[in-house]
Write a protein that holds these residues in place. Structure first.
Motif, short mmCIF file in Angstrom:
data_model
loop_
_atom_site.label_atom_id
_atom_site.label_comp_id
_atom_site.label_asym_id
_atom_site.label_seq_id
_atom_site.Cartn_x
_atom_site.Cartn_y
_atom_site.Cartn_z
N ASP A 88 0.82 -1.20 0.00
CA ASP A 88 0.00 0.00 0.00
C ASP A 88 0.86 1.25 0.00
O ASP A 88 0.55 2.23 -0.68
CB ASP A 88 -0.92 0.01 1.23
N PHE A 89 1.94 1.23 0.78
CA PHE A 89 2.83 2.38 0.84
C PHE A 89 3.41 2.67 -0.55
O PHE A 89 3.40 3.81 -1.02
CB PHE A 89 3.95 2.11 1.84
N LYS A 105 -3.84 10.32 -0.91
CA LYS A 105 -4.19 10.70 0.46
C LYS A 105 -4.97 9.58 1.15
O LYS A 105 -4.69 9.25 2.32
CB LYS A 105 -5.03 11.98 0.44
N THR A 106 -5.92 9.00 0.44
CA THR A 106 -6.69 7.91 1.02
C THR A 106 -5.80 6.74 1.40
O THR A 106 -5.95 6.13 2.47
CB THR A 106 -7.77 7.45 0.02
N VAL A 107 -4.83 6.45 0.53
CA VAL A 107 -3.91 5.34 0.79
C VAL A 107 -3.07 5.62 2.03
O VAL A 107 -2.95 4.78 2.94
CB VAL A 107 -3.00 5.08 -0.42
N GLN A 114 -2.55 2.19 10.19
CA GLN A 114 -2.05 0.84 10.44
C GLN A 114 -0.63 0.85 11.00
O GLN A 114 -0.23 -0.11 11.66
CB GLN A 114 -2.08 0.04 9.13
N ASN A 115 0.12 1.92 10.73
CA ASN A 115 1.51 2.02 11.19
C ASN A 115 1.72 3.36 11.90
O ASN A 115 2.34 4.28 11.35
CB ASN A 115 2.48 1.91 10.00
N PRO A 116 1.18 3.52 13.08
CA PRO A 116 1.22 4.82 13.76
C PRO A 116 2.61 5.32 14.11
O PRO A 116 2.78 6.49 14.42
CB PRO A 116 0.39 4.57 15.03
N GLU A 120 7.32 8.36 7.93
CA GLU A 120 7.23 8.55 6.49
C GLU A 120 5.78 8.49 6.00
O GLU A 120 5.40 9.21 5.08
CB GLU A 120 8.08 7.52 5.76
N ALA A 121 4.96 7.62 6.60
CA ALA A 121 3.55 7.57 6.21
C ALA A 121 2.89 8.91 6.51
O ALA A 121 2.13 9.45 5.70
CB ALA A 121 2.83 6.44 6.94
#
Length: 356
Positions: A88-89, A105-107, A114-116, A120-121
């Motif tokens: 997904d990233f 943006k949605t991704v 999911q990865n708080p 980078e997210a």
């Protein structure tokens, strides 16, 4: 609002604010942050984040891949949790590269949930918001990224530029309130714009500490300094009109300090790109010298004001001679400065030595 306060607003709106590089068109979008560069110096070494934030030193990352040694925008990808990019990233990155920011943006919203612990997210989510001109969400996302990793360079720089845009949006509200003669509302907008510009100035200074060779961040810092100087200038002039000299001088000193910071930062960009067209950095420096000159004149320092005015004239003359002889803004600023120079000299100021 008193008459002297209204005078301060009028002067602020009329003098030295038509500066090159101040309009949104002159500010780069995030997408331009990843362009190639041939001669970037190596970034300064920084302390790695605390173990609770990341198990290894952060690496600079260019999402567009590839690059030359020494450029901080080109290195191996790394997330805040030191984990490889998920499917997904990677999909989000591809969407950003193709300028599909709403889809990306949605991704990245999903990936960050999911990865708080992934700075980078959050940073990429900020980039999406920024390019969609969703400024406050962009600032919030960049802030989360730097909370996880204080040395996330692109998050810092993105936040700095988002604050610049936000400051400019509020500045437009200030101008509109002035046009309607709603001076109390205008004061509130001016104060808020100042806070955004000032914070942008501080954030971009951190960027320059991490990577002094980034002339983009340096130019952003120059624009933030110009914006932050507006309230200081207004207060200095207003208090001077009220004969509150001690307070006025304190505001004027602060204004001068920030103006000087802006000039130095813009000169970094000029040295790096002397033939840049449009010549925003040069116009910005010329405008800042004009602001210095007007403020000095307001406080009775006519001779020094003429020296700075001559520097502004030299800068605009250089734009017309070396970059774009048909530049309308430079022509107008050059004419304004020449007229002021003649007026001030007729009032008894000494002719300054040439700044060329």
């Amino acid at each position: 609002m008193t008459r002297s306060s209204r005078i301060g607003f009028c002067i602020l709106a009329a003098v030295g604010l038509a500066l090159g590089g101040c309009t949104p068109k002159a500010w780069p979008g995030v997408r331009s942050f990843y362009k190639d560069s041939q001669d970037e110096p190596a970034p300064k070494k920084t302390k790695k984040p605390a173990a609770a934030e990341s198990g290894e030193a952060k690496k600079w990352w260019n999402p567009f891949g590839g690059g030359k040694k020494g450029d901080p925008s080109r290195s191996e990808p790394s997330s805040g949790a030191s984990e490889p990019m998920s499917g997904d990233f990677a999909q989000g990155v591809r969407l950003v590269k193709s300028h599909q920011f709403a889809e990306a943006k949605t991704v990245f919203q999903s990936v960050s949930e999911q990865n708080p612990k992934s700075d980078e997210a959050c940073r990429w989510l900020g980039d999406c918001h920024y390019n969609l001109m969703e400024l406050q969400p962009a600032i919030d996302a960049y802030a989360r990224a730097t909370e996880i990793n204080p040395n996330n360079y692109f998050a810092l720089r993105g936040r700095g530029f988002a604050l610049l845009y936000l400051g400019h949006d509020v500045w437009r509200a200030y101008e509109e309130a002035c046009g309607r003669k709603e001076y109390e509302a205008a004061q509130g907008h001016l104060t808020q714009a100042h806070e955004n510009y000032k914070l942008g100035l501080e954030v971009l200074q951190k960027c320059m500490q991490l990577y002094p060779g980034d002339d983009e961040a340096s130019y952003g810092r120059a624009m933030a300094a110009e914006g932050a100087s507006r309230l200081l200038y207004s207060n200095a002039v207003t208090l001077q009109k009220k004969s509150k000299k001690t307070e006025a001088e304190a505001w004027a000193d602060n204004c001068m300090q920030i103006v000087d910071e802006g000039i130095k930062a813009a000169e970094v960009r000029i040295q790096k790109r002397p033939d840049e067209n449009p010549p925003g950095p040069r116009a910005l420096v010329g405008g800042l010298f004009l602001r210095r000159a007007v403020l000095l004149k307001e406080f009775g320092q006519t001779d020094q004001a003429l020296v700075d005015l001559d520097k502004a004239i030299t800068m605009h003359k250089a734009i017309l001679a070396e970059v774009d002889r048909n530049n309308v803004k430079a022509q107008g600023q050059f004419k304004q400065c020449e007229e002021l120079k003649a007026k001030w000299q007729s009032e008894g100021g000494a002719a300054p030595k040439s700044a060329e």
